[in-house]
Design a protein around this motif. Sequence first.
Motif, PDB file in Angstrom:
ATOM      1  N   ALA A 100      27.573  -4.108 -84.448  1.00  0.00           N
ATOM      2  CA  ALA A 100      28.728  -3.252 -84.716  1.00  0.00           C
ATOM      3  C   ALA A 100      29.616  -3.120 -83.488  1.00  0.00           C
ATOM      4  O   ALA A 100      30.847  -3.258 -83.566  1.00  0.00           O
ATOM      5  CB  ALA A 100      28.251  -1.873 -85.176  1.00  0.00           C
ATOM      6  N   ARG A 101      29.010  -2.870 -82.361  1.00  0.00           N
ATOM      7  CA  ARG A 101      29.785  -2.678 -81.124  1.00  0.00           C
ATOM      8  C   ARG A 101      30.521  -3.947 -80.707  1.00  0.00           C
ATOM      9  O   ARG A 101      31.574  -3.875 -80.074  1.00  0.00           O
ATOM     10  CB  ARG A 101      28.856  -2.226 -79.995  1.00  0.00           C
ATOM     11  CG  ARG A 101      28.428  -0.761 -80.105  1.00  0.00           C
ATOM     12  CD  ARG A 101      27.614  -0.343 -78.909  1.00  0.00           C
ATOM     13  NE  ARG A 101      27.322   1.079 -78.919  1.00  0.00           N
ATOM     14  CZ  ARG A 101      26.120   1.593 -78.659  1.00  0.00           C
ATOM     15  NH1 ARG A 101      25.095   0.795 -78.379  1.00  0.00           N
ATOM     16  NH2 ARG A 101      25.937   2.907 -78.678  1.00  0.00           N
ATOM     17  N   SER A 102      29.997  -5.098 -81.076  1.00  0.00           N
ATOM     18  CA  SER A 102      30.626  -6.358 -80.671  1.00  0.00           C
ATOM     19  C   SER A 102      31.984  -6.563 -81.348  1.00  0.00           C
ATOM     20  O   SER A 102      32.782  -7.381 -80.893  1.00  0.00           O
ATOM     21  CB  SER A 102      29.702  -7.541 -80.984  1.00  0.00           C
ATOM     22  OG  SER A 102      29.626  -7.786 -82.382  1.00  0.00           O
ATOM     23  N   PHE A 103      32.245  -5.800 -82.419  1.00  0.00           N
ATOM     24  CA  PHE A 103      33.528  -5.919 -83.110  1.00  0.00           C
ATOM     25  C   PHE A 103      34.440  -4.722 -82.847  1.00  0.00           C
ATOM     26  O   PHE A 103      35.450  -4.553 -83.523  1.00  0.00           O
ATOM     27  CB  PHE A 103      33.296  -6.074 -84.624  1.00  0.00           C
ATOM     28  CG  PHE A 103      32.603  -7.355 -84.980  1.00  0.00           C
ATOM     29  CD1 PHE A 103      33.241  -8.581 -84.817  1.00  0.00           C
ATOM     30  CD2 PHE A 103      31.304  -7.347 -85.450  1.00  0.00           C
ATOM     31  CE1 PHE A 103      32.597  -9.776 -85.129  1.00  0.00           C
ATOM     32  CE2 PHE A 103      30.646  -8.534 -85.771  1.00  0.00           C
ATOM     33  CZ  PHE A 103      31.295  -9.746 -85.608  1.00  0.00           C
ATOM     34  N   GLU A 104      34.089  -3.918 -81.857  1.00  0.00           N
ATOM     35  CA  GLU A 104      34.800  -2.667 -81.616  1.00  0.00           C
ATOM     36  C   GLU A 104      36.305  -2.840 -81.448  1.00  0.00           C
ATOM     37  O   GLU A 104      37.082  -2.042 -81.955  1.00  0.00           O
ATOM     38  CB  GLU A 104      34.211  -1.974 -80.379  1.00  0.00           C
ATOM     39  CG  GLU A 104      34.762  -0.591 -80.084  1.00  0.00           C
ATOM     40  CD  GLU A 104      34.339   0.458 -81.109  1.00  0.00           C
ATOM     41  OE1 GLU A 104      34.957   0.505 -82.181  1.00  0.00           O
ATOM     42  OE2 GLU A 104      33.419   1.225 -80.809  1.00  0.00           O
ATOM     43  N   ASP A 105      36.721  -3.883 -80.745  1.00  0.00           N
ATOM     44  CA  ASP A 105      38.158  -4.052 -80.493  1.00  0.00           C
ATOM     45  C   ASP A 105      38.753  -5.235 -81.263  1.00  0.00           C
ATOM     46  O   ASP A 105      39.796  -5.765 -80.888  1.00  0.00           O
ATOM     47  CB  ASP A 105      38.397  -4.244 -78.981  1.00  0.00           C
ATOM     48  CG  ASP A 105      37.922  -3.045 -78.184  1.00  0.00           C
ATOM     49  OD1 ASP A 105      38.207  -1.914 -78.607  1.00  0.00           O
ATOM     50  OD2 ASP A 105      37.262  -3.229 -77.141  1.00  0.00           O
ATOM     51  N   ALA A 106      38.093  -5.622 -82.344  1.00  0.00           N
ATOM     52  CA  ALA A 106      38.509  -6.823 -83.074  1.00  0.00           C
ATOM     53  C   ALA A 106      39.522  -6.541 -84.178  1.00  0.00           C
ATOM     54  O   ALA A 106      40.066  -7.473 -84.762  1.00  0.00           O
ATOM     55  CB  ALA A 106      37.284  -7.521 -83.663  1.00  0.00           C
ATOM     56  N   GLY A 107      39.749  -5.278 -84.498  1.00  0.00           N
ATOM     57  CA  GLY A 107      40.661  -4.963 -85.590  1.00  0.00           C
ATOM     58  C   GLY A 107      40.006  -4.980 -86.954  1.00  0.00           C
ATOM     59  O   GLY A 107      40.696  -5.101 -87.980  1.00  0.00           O
ATOM     60  N   VAL A 108      38.682  -4.861 -86.972  1.00  0.00           N
ATOM     61  CA  VAL A 108      37.943  -4.841 -88.243  1.00  0.00           C
ATOM     62  C   VAL A 108      38.238  -3.533 -88.978  1.00  0.00           C
ATOM     63  O   VAL A 108      38.245  -2.454 -88.375  1.00  0.00           O
ATOM     64  CB  VAL A 108      36.430  -4.986 -87.966  1.00  0.00           C
ATOM     65  CG1 VAL A 108      35.605  -4.697 -89.199  1.00  0.00           C
ATOM     66  CG2 VAL A 108      36.127  -6.378 -87.432  1.00  0.00           C
ATOM     67  N   ALA A 109      38.482  -3.626 -90.294  1.00  0.00           N
ATOM     68  CA  ALA A 109      38.896  -2.458 -91.075  1.00  0.00           C
ATOM     69  C   ALA A 109      37.752  -1.474 -91.315  1.00  0.00           C
ATOM     70  O   ALA A 109      37.974  -0.267 -91.383  1.00  0.00           O
ATOM     71  CB  ALA A 109      39.474  -2.905 -92.411  1.00  0.00           C
ATOM     72  N   ALA A 110      36.541  -1.989 -91.468  1.00  0.00           N
ATOM     73  CA  ALA A 110      35.401  -1.121 -91.774  1.00  0.00           C
ATOM     74  C   ALA A 110      34.104  -1.874 -91.518  1.00  0.00           C
ATOM     75  O   ALA A 110      34.081  -3.114 -91.485  1.00  0.00           O
ATOM     76  CB  ALA A 110      35.448  -0.652 -93.229  1.00  0.00           C
ATOM     77  N   LEU A 111      33.038  -1.105 -91.352  1.00  0.00           N
ATOM     78  CA  LEU A 111      31.683  -1.645 -91.292  1.00  0.00           C
ATOM     79  C   LEU A 111      30.933  -1.107 -92.509  1.00  0.00           C
ATOM     80  O   LEU A 111      30.961   0.101 -92.774  1.00  0.00           O
ATOM     81  CB  LEU A 111      30.961  -1.190 -90.023  1.00  0.00           C
ATOM     82  CG  LEU A 111      31.579  -1.573 -88.686  1.00  0.00           C
ATOM     83  CD1 LEU A 111      30.829  -0.878 -87.546  1.00  0.00           C
ATOM     84  CD2 LEU A 111      31.546  -3.080 -88.484  1.00  0.00           C
ATOM     85  N   ILE A 112      30.303  -1.995 -93.265  1.00  0.00           N
ATOM     86  CA  ILE A 112      29.505  -1.569 -94.407  1.00  0.00           C
ATOM     87  C   ILE A 112      28.041  -1.721 -94.014  1.00  0.00           C
ATOM     88  O   ILE A 112      27.551  -2.834 -93.815  1.00  0.00           O
ATOM     89  CB  ILE A 112      29.847  -2.393 -95.657  1.00  0.00           C
ATOM     90  CG1 ILE A 112      31.264  -2.016 -96.102  1.00  0.00           C
ATOM     91  CG2 ILE A 112      28.890  -2.090 -96.794  1.00  0.00           C
ATOM     92  CD1 ILE A 112      32.087  -3.150 -96.548  1.00  0.00           C
ATOM     93  N   TYR A 113      27.382  -0.587 -93.841  1.00  0.00           N
ATOM     94  CA  TYR A 113      26.007  -0.592 -93.340  1.00  0.00           C
ATOM     95  C   TYR A 113      25.029  -0.377 -94.495  1.00  0.00           C
ATOM     96  O   TYR A 113      25.055   0.650 -95.168  1.00  0.00           O
ATOM     97  CB  TYR A 113      25.811   0.503 -92.286  1.00  0.00           C
ATOM     98  CG  TYR A 113      24.387   0.584 -91.785  1.00  0.00           C
ATOM     99  CD1 TYR A 113      23.870  -0.424 -90.964  1.00  0.00           C
ATOM    100  CD2 TYR A 113      23.550   1.627 -92.147  1.00  0.00           C
ATOM    101  CE1 TYR A 113      22.558  -0.375 -90.524  1.00  0.00           C
ATOM    102  CE2 TYR A 113      22.239   1.691 -91.703  1.00  0.00           C
ATOM    103  CZ  TYR A 113      21.752   0.682 -90.898  1.00  0.00           C
ATOM    104  OH  TYR A 113      20.449   0.719 -90.464  1.00  0.00           O
TER     105      TYR A 113
END
Length: 239
Positions: free
Chosen positions: A152-165
Motif C-alpha cells: 500500500a505504501r509503495s503507491f502512496e504518491d502514484a495517484g491511485v484512486a483507492a485501495l481495496i483491502y
Amino acid sequence: MILYPAIDLKDGQCVRLLRGEMSAATVFGDDPATQAATFEAAGCDWLHLVDLNGAFAGQPVNAAAVEAILARISVPAQLGGGIRDMATIEMWLSKGLARVILGTVAVENPDLVKQAARAFPSQVAVGIDARKGFVATKGWATETTVQATDLARSFEDAGVAALIYTDIDRDGAMQGPNIAATEALARAVTIPVIASGGVSSMADLTALQATGVIAGAISGRALYDGAIDLATALKALKS
C-alpha cells in the motif's frame, strides 16, 4: 462511507466464493445485468464487479457479462480480475467502466500501475488481497512474501484512486470483516481504503464507518442472503 454491492462473475453467473476457493462457489443468479439493475434500484452509488475466471486466466473471461451490466446501469462501476496490461485497462475504461482494479500486476509490475494511474487519473485502484497480512495474487492462488502495508505504501504518491483491502480468510465466510487490519492499513496511507471480505451485517458496516478512516465497504453474500437489506443499509450510512 460508500457501500459497494458486489457482483462476482464465474462462467457468466453471479456467484460468491468461500475464502476465494473456485470449487466453493455458490450461484446466486444467471443474469448479472438484472442483478446490477436491482442493486441500482435500491439506491447504490457504485457497483463492485469481479471477473473471477479472469483473475485465474490473467485476461478478461466474463467480458460479455460485464458489458451487459454496463449497458443496464447508470451508476459507476469498478472491475477487478484479469486486468494486467495497459491495453486491457484502456479497453475497459473505453467501454464505460469508472475504475479498474489492479491486483496481481500491482505486485508483479508496480510500474504499470503507476503509469496507468498517471494516464487515467481517479480511474485506477489497487486491490490488496491478503492472507495473514501477506499479499496473495493470481486469484489468491499464489502467496507472496509482500506485506499488505508495504504494498500500500509503495503507491502512496502514484495517484491511485483507492485501495481495496480484502482479508481472504474472511471473504464469503459471513464472519465479519477484519476491522483492525483494515483500519490499520487506512491509517498507514493517505489513499482511500475500501474494506472487503466478511462484511455480513449492518453492525459490521456501522463498525467500519465508526473508524472514521475507512472510505468504503464491499458486500456480496450478505446482500444475496438477505442478512443486509441494501436500501436500509444505504440510508443508515448516509444518515
